[in-house]
Every structure is written in C-alpha cells, then in structure tokens.
Design an enzyme around this catalytic site. Structure first.
Site, mmCIF file in Angstrom:
data_model
loop_
_atom_site.group_PDB
_atom_site.id
_atom_site.type_symbol
_atom_site.label_atom_id
_atom_site.label_comp_id
_atom_site.label_asym_id
_atom_site.label_seq_id
_atom_site.Cartn_x
_atom_site.Cartn_y
_atom_site.Cartn_z
ATOM 1 N N ASP A 179 55.126 67.317 28.358
ATOM 2 C CA ASP A 179 53.810 66.924 27.838
ATOM 3 C C ASP A 179 53.602 67.815 26.617
ATOM 4 O O ASP A 179 53.546 69.047 26.752
ATOM 5 C CB ASP A 179 52.729 67.172 28.898
ATOM 6 C CG ASP A 179 51.330 66.903 28.356
ATOM 7 O OD1 ASP A 179 51.187 66.638 27.140
ATOM 8 O OD2 ASP A 179 50.375 66.978 29.143
ATOM 9 N N LEU A 186 60.367 57.309 25.214
ATOM 10 C CA LEU A 186 60.244 56.027 25.911
ATOM 11 C C LEU A 186 59.326 55.053 25.167
ATOM 12 O O LEU A 186 59.060 53.953 25.644
ATOM 13 C CB LEU A 186 59.732 56.239 27.343
ATOM 14 C CG LEU A 186 60.590 57.167 28.226
ATOM 15 C CD1 LEU A 186 60.151 57.082 29.680
ATOM 16 C CD2 LEU A 186 62.074 56.829 28.114
ATOM 17 N N GLY A 187 58.847 55.447 24.004
ATOM 18 C CA GLY A 187 57.930 54.595 23.245
ATOM 19 C C GLY A 187 58.657 53.542 22.418
ATOM 20 O O GLY A 187 59.885 53.404 22.487
ATOM 21 N N GLN A 188 57.873 52.822 21.624
ATOM 22 C CA GLN A 188 58.428 51.694 20.855
ATOM 23 C C GLN A 188 59.585 52.148 19.959
ATOM 24 O O GLN A 188 60.651 51.536 19.964
ATOM 25 C CB GLN A 188 57.323 51.050 19.992
ATOM 26 C CG GLN A 188 57.812 49.795 19.278
ATOM 27 C CD GLN A 188 56.848 49.296 18.202
ATOM 28 O OE1 GLN A 188 55.872 49.938 17.849
ATOM 29 N NE2 GLN A 188 57.129 48.120 17.685
ATOM 30 N N GLY A 216 58.672 61.729 23.254
ATOM 31 C CA GLY A 216 58.104 60.379 23.133
ATOM 32 C C GLY A 216 59.221 59.346 23.086
ATOM 33 O O GLY A 216 59.110 58.296 22.462
ATOM 34 N N ASP A 262 59.614 62.643 27.650
ATOM 35 C CA ASP A 262 58.362 61.886 27.556
ATOM 36 C C ASP A 262 57.473 62.360 28.705
ATOM 37 O O ASP A 262 57.960 62.958 29.664
ATOM 38 C CB ASP A 262 58.654 60.381 27.726
ATOM 39 C CG ASP A 262 57.609 59.490 27.058
ATOM 40 O OD1 ASP A 262 57.933 58.843 26.054
ATOM 41 O OD2 ASP A 262 56.461 59.435 27.554
ATOM 42 N N LYS A 272 47.046 62.412 11.372
ATOM 43 C CA LYS A 272 48.285 62.196 10.612
ATOM 44 C C LYS A 272 48.230 62.918 9.255
ATOM 45 O O LYS A 272 49.229 63.471 8.806
ATOM 46 C CB LYS A 272 48.545 60.693 10.430
ATOM 47 C CG LYS A 272 49.016 60.000 11.710
ATOM 48 C CD LYS A 272 50.370 60.525 12.163
ATOM 49 C CE LYS A 272 50.854 59.922 13.448
ATOM 50 N NZ LYS A 272 52.090 60.511 13.965
ATOM 51 N N ILE A 281 55.288 48.728 12.758
ATOM 52 C CA ILE A 281 56.682 48.504 13.152
ATOM 53 C C ILE A 281 56.752 47.340 14.144
ATOM 54 O O ILE A 281 56.007 47.305 15.129
ATOM 55 C CB ILE A 281 57.293 49.776 13.783
ATOM 56 C CG1 ILE A 281 57.184 50.980 12.817
ATOM 57 C CG2 ILE A 281 58.749 49.532 14.189
ATOM 58 C CD1 ILE A 281 57.884 50.831 11.482
ATOM 59 N N TYR A 326 43.113 58.940 14.547
ATOM 60 C CA TYR A 326 44.572 58.883 14.372
ATOM 61 C C TYR A 326 44.943 59.262 12.934
ATOM 62 O O TYR A 326 45.824 60.099 12.701
ATOM 63 C CB TYR A 326 45.041 57.471 14.706
ATOM 64 C CG TYR A 326 46.496 57.176 14.485
ATOM 65 C CD1 TYR A 326 47.483 57.807 15.239
ATOM 66 C CD2 TYR A 326 46.906 56.224 13.541
ATOM 67 C CE1 TYR A 326 48.831 57.493 15.055
ATOM 68 C CE2 TYR A 326 48.241 55.911 13.355
ATOM 69 C CZ TYR A 326 49.200 56.548 14.114
ATOM 70 O OH TYR A 326 50.526 56.249 13.935
HETATM 71 P P1 NAD Z 1 54.466 54.729 21.261
HETATM 72 O O1 NAD Z 1 53.047 54.841 21.657
HETATM 73 O O2 NAD Z 1 55.166 53.436 21.485
HETATM 74 O O3 NAD Z 1 55.318 55.872 21.940
HETATM 75 C C1 NAD Z 1 54.872 57.171 22.052
HETATM 76 C C2 NAD Z 1 55.528 57.800 23.263
HETATM 77 O O4 NAD Z 1 55.014 59.117 23.377
HETATM 78 C C3 NAD Z 1 55.204 57.054 24.562
HETATM 79 O O5 NAD Z 1 56.379 56.812 25.287
HETATM 80 C C4 NAD Z 1 54.283 58.032 25.312
HETATM 81 O O6 NAD Z 1 54.456 57.992 26.713
HETATM 82 C C5 NAD Z 1 54.719 59.363 24.727
HETATM 83 N N1 NAD Z 1 53.658 60.363 24.775
HETATM 84 C C6 NAD Z 1 52.353 60.207 24.462
HETATM 85 N N2 NAD Z 1 51.688 61.346 24.679
HETATM 86 C C7 NAD Z 1 52.591 62.244 25.117
HETATM 87 C C8 NAD Z 1 52.493 63.600 25.509
HETATM 88 N N3 NAD Z 1 51.335 64.239 25.539
HETATM 89 N N4 NAD Z 1 53.621 64.241 25.851
HETATM 90 C C9 NAD Z 1 54.818 63.594 25.866
HETATM 91 N N5 NAD Z 1 54.951 62.296 25.552
HETATM 92 C C10 NAD Z 1 53.845 61.635 25.171
HETATM 93 O O7 NAD Z 1 54.542 55.138 19.714
HETATM 94 P P2 NAD Z 1 55.620 54.695 18.649
HETATM 95 O O8 NAD Z 1 55.149 53.426 18.056
HETATM 96 O O9 NAD Z 1 56.983 54.790 19.182
HETATM 97 O O10 NAD Z 1 55.365 55.807 17.533
HETATM 98 C C11 NAD Z 1 56.201 56.920 17.351
HETATM 99 C C12 NAD Z 1 55.664 57.703 16.152
HETATM 100 O O11 NAD Z 1 55.639 56.850 15.000
HETATM 101 C C13 NAD Z 1 54.226 58.208 16.323
HETATM 102 O O12 NAD Z 1 54.092 59.437 15.667
HETATM 103 C C14 NAD Z 1 53.416 57.155 15.597
HETATM 104 O O13 NAD Z 1 52.192 57.692 15.142
HETATM 105 C C15 NAD Z 1 54.320 56.812 14.463
HETATM 106 N N6 NAD Z 1 54.061 55.496 13.897
HETATM 107 C C16 NAD Z 1 54.301 54.365 14.601
HETATM 108 C C17 NAD Z 1 54.041 53.130 14.028
HETATM 109 C C18 NAD Z 1 54.294 51.845 14.756
HETATM 110 O O14 NAD Z 1 53.940 50.768 14.239
HETATM 111 N N7 NAD Z 1 54.925 51.871 15.926
HETATM 112 C C19 NAD Z 1 53.526 53.064 12.734
HETATM 113 C C20 NAD Z 1 53.248 54.242 12.064
HETATM 114 C C21 NAD Z 1 53.539 55.456 12.635
HETATM 115 N N1 SER Z 2 51.227 50.849 13.939
HETATM 116 C C1 SER Z 2 50.390 52.010 13.911
HETATM 117 C C2 SER Z 2 49.042 51.702 14.448
HETATM 118 O O1 SER Z 2 48.647 50.573 14.301
HETATM 119 C C3 SER Z 2 50.274 52.519 12.498
HETATM 120 O O2 SER Z 2 50.410 53.887 12.507
HETATM 121 O O3 SER Z 2 48.389 52.575 14.947
#
Ligand code: NAD
Ligand code: SER
Length: 316
Positions: free
Chosen positions: A53, A10-12, A8, A34, A147, A173, A143
């Site tokens: 995946d 490439l995510g946030q 993951g 990713d 978790k 975040i 979700y």
């Molecule tokens: P995001 O959605 O920005 O990034 C997730 C990445 O995972 C994406 O690049 C997506 O392409 C990839 N992905 C999704 N399904 C996939 C799969 N089946 N196989 C491979 N890659 C896959 O999420 P994020 O905000 O970067 O969150 C990262 C972690 O932090 C997650 O576990 C999320 O639940 C947790 N989290 C995030 C926040 C937030 O505010 N960003 C808050 C609480 C928890």
């Molecule tokens: N920022 C996340 C969401 O809103 C919290 O896990 O889903």
C-alpha cells in the site's frame, strides 16, 4: 535496472506493462505489487506478486529489501472521477504514496523511477488545442492537483538529489485487457465492450466532447521508450506531453459503426462532463519527439479494428 518493482501492477496499464517488462528483464526480475492481491490475469500471476500500500511506507520497504529492488515503475493512483468522489484518498495515495516512493528510491540509491502524469494537469485556462508543453497548469480536480504537484516533486528529486525520475502525461488510455480504474476517459473503453455485448452504449459525455487518447500498444511503447532513454538526452523529466490521436465521442461511435453498422449511441452527460471540458482536445508532444524519439502508431480506425477483434475473442 536489474530488479524492477511495478506498483499498481494490477491496474489498466500496470497489468500490461508488467508482462512486457518481464519479457525484457525476465519473469523473476519484475515484481508486481498492488494493494489488491488477487488477479484473474494468468500471465501476471505466474510471476512474483506482492502486497504493497503506497500510503504505508513499511509495506514498500519490505518488498524493496526482499527483492533488492533497483528501479520502480509507480502506477498506483486514484484517477480523476474516483478522486472527485474521494479527494482525501486521492491526495493520500497520489501525493503521500509518491513521496514514500521517492524517499525510498533515494534511500536505496535506485537507478530509476518512472511515474506517469496525465492530461489532467491542465485546466480550463489552458489553451485546449495543441496544448503546449510549457503552459498554464491550473487543474480543477484533486487528481489534477496531485499530478501537477507530482511532476514538480519528481523534478525536485532530479535537481536536488540526483535521482533519475521520469514521467509522461498520458492522454486517455484505451485497452482490452484490464478495465480502467475510475477515470473520466473510461467511456472510450466501455463503448467497445457495450458495442460487442449490446450494440448500443449510453455515453456519459456529450457527442462533441473531444479529448486526446492513446491505444495501449502506443502507451506501452511510450513508457518503455522513455524508461530507456539516455538521461543526458532529457531536458524535461517528469512532464512530457505525449499525443497519439484526438477524437470526439461522436467520431468514436462513427468509427465503431464502420464495423458494427447497427451500433447505437445515446448521450447522457454526468458530472464527468465538467472534468472532460477542463482538459485539452489535443497536445503538442514535440519535446517527447525531440528528446526520446516519440512516435505513435495507431489512429482511431486502426485502434477500433483491433479493439473489436480482441474483445470479440475475449467476450465470446
Ligand atoms: P488503474 O486505476 O487502472 O490502476 C491503478 C492500480 O493501483 C490499481 O490496480 C490499484 O489497485 C492500485 N492502487 C491504488 N491505490 C493503491 C495503493 N494505495 N497502494 C498500492 N496499489 C494501489 O490506473 P491506470 O490507468 O493503470 O493508471 C496508471 C497510472 O497512469 C496512474 O498514475 C494514472 O494516473 C496514470 N494515467 C492513466 C491514464 C489512463 O487513461 N489509464 C491516463 C493518464 C494517466
Ligand atoms: N484517463 C485518466 C482519467 O480519466 C486521465 O488521467 O482520469
């Protein structure tokens, strides 16, 4: 940890964490993966980037063997709002994916796995102010269900198999590099983009909606600090509350007005309001502070100043 796989990436959060890990461990030793295979992020694209995946165990195994992976940062997930649109996908990615990751980490004797959890583990019956570390976990989103189960599964692998699995409950975040991926707290990022572009924003939660939030530099610090904390110091493993700041949507708009005085906001709550109302307003993170020295640096105004500066540069 010599070869780290970020799933993951490439995510946030993954996109910025991968770059930070590469500064510490070396570009070739941090493998970004990713199910998306293209990125505009030039820094990220400079190092190894592989397809995985998480629902497809062989795709993970190929990368683990090719790069001799000994630690996994598992960031791939379907977030809260998208998860309510596609609960089946959220279950399969968040639970099936995590199970695959943990089983492979066990099979390959990995040194460490880090898996984030979320404030989404809490629900409407949980105390909403200073939400304790140990409290009622009865979420109302798919979700959140995944978790809670993920935290329990991680703890099970620690206890049953001696695998070092760690995780923290991120609040919302906020960051300027990569857009968030379908969460309930996304308004707290979108508001800054629209403030710069249009000087106005239509917010999908009510003005008095208060949630715990964290700026990306603190999120990265918390993640790195927990990742590197001595195992013997940890009483908890996969469920650390981490706090930084807590504000309403109205207070966020006020903070932006200090820098853009004619910024306007209107409130049109949608289905995400109900999710936000089921989450804490602030969290008690004393366990993280005691067990691995957690302290945040950014408050709301410091974050706003930095976000606006960064986005002005980015958006021209
Ligand atoms: P995001 O959605 O920005 O990034 C997730 C990445 O995972 C994406 O690049 C997506 O392409 C990839 N992905 C999704 N399904 C996939 C799969 N089946 N196989 C491979 N890659 C896959 O999420 P994020 O905000 O970067 O969150 C990262 C972690 O932090 C997650 O576990 C999320 O639940 C947790 N989290 C995030 C926040 C937030 O505010 N960003 C808050 C609480 C928890
Ligand atoms: N920022 C996340 C969401 O809103 C919290 O896990 O889903």
């Amino acid at each position: 940890m010599k070869k780290i796989m970020v799933i993951g990436a490439l995510g946030q959060i993954g996109s910025e964490l991968t770059v930070l890990l590469r500064q510490k461990y070396g570009v070739e030793n941090v493998i970004a993966t990713d199910w998306k295979t293209k990125t505009d992020n030039k820094v990220l694209a400079e190092g190894p980037l592989e397809y995985t995946d998480v629902m497809d165990k062989p795709s993970l195994r190929i990368v683990i063997e090719k790069h001799q992976i000994d630690a996994i940062i598992h960031m791939a997930a379907i977030l809260s709002a998208t998860g309510e649109e596609h609960p089946n996908l959220a279950w399969n990615v968040n639970m099936g994916g995590l199970y695959n990751v943990l089983e492979l980490a066990r099979a390959y004797n990995m040194e460490r796995v880090l898996v984030p959890s979320s404030i989404a583990v809490f629900g409407p019956e949980t105390p909403r102010e200073d939400t304790p570390q140990e409290t009622i976990l009865r979420p109302t989103t798919m979700y959140g269900v995944t978790k809670v189960a993920g935290e329990l599964l991680g703890d099970y692998y620690v206890r049953r198999f001696g695998l070092d699995v760690r995780g923290l409950r991120y609040p919302g975040i906020i960051s300027s590099e990569t857009l968030p991926g379908g969460g309930t707290t996304d308004y707290a990022v979108a508001i800054y983009y629209d403030a710069i572009r249009y000087k106005k924003y239509t917010c999908f939660v009510k003005e008095d909606t208060r949630l715990p939030m964290m700026y990306m530099p603190d999120c990265l610090k918390a993640t790195m600090d927990l990742l590197h904390a001595p195992f013997d110091n940890l009483v908890h493993h996969n469920d650390f509350n981490v706090g930084a700041m807590s504000f309403t949507a109205g207070e966020l708009a006020e903070s932006i007005r200090k820098y853009i005085p004619d910024f306007q906001i209107e409130y049109k709550p949608d289905h995400r309001q109900k999710i936000a109302d089921s989450w804490p307003m602030s969290v008690d993170d004393s366990a993280a502070r005691a067990e691995w020295g957690w302290t945040p640096s950014y408050d709301l105004d410091a974050m706003t100043r930095d976000m606006l500066e960064k986005l002005e540069q980015k958006l021209g």
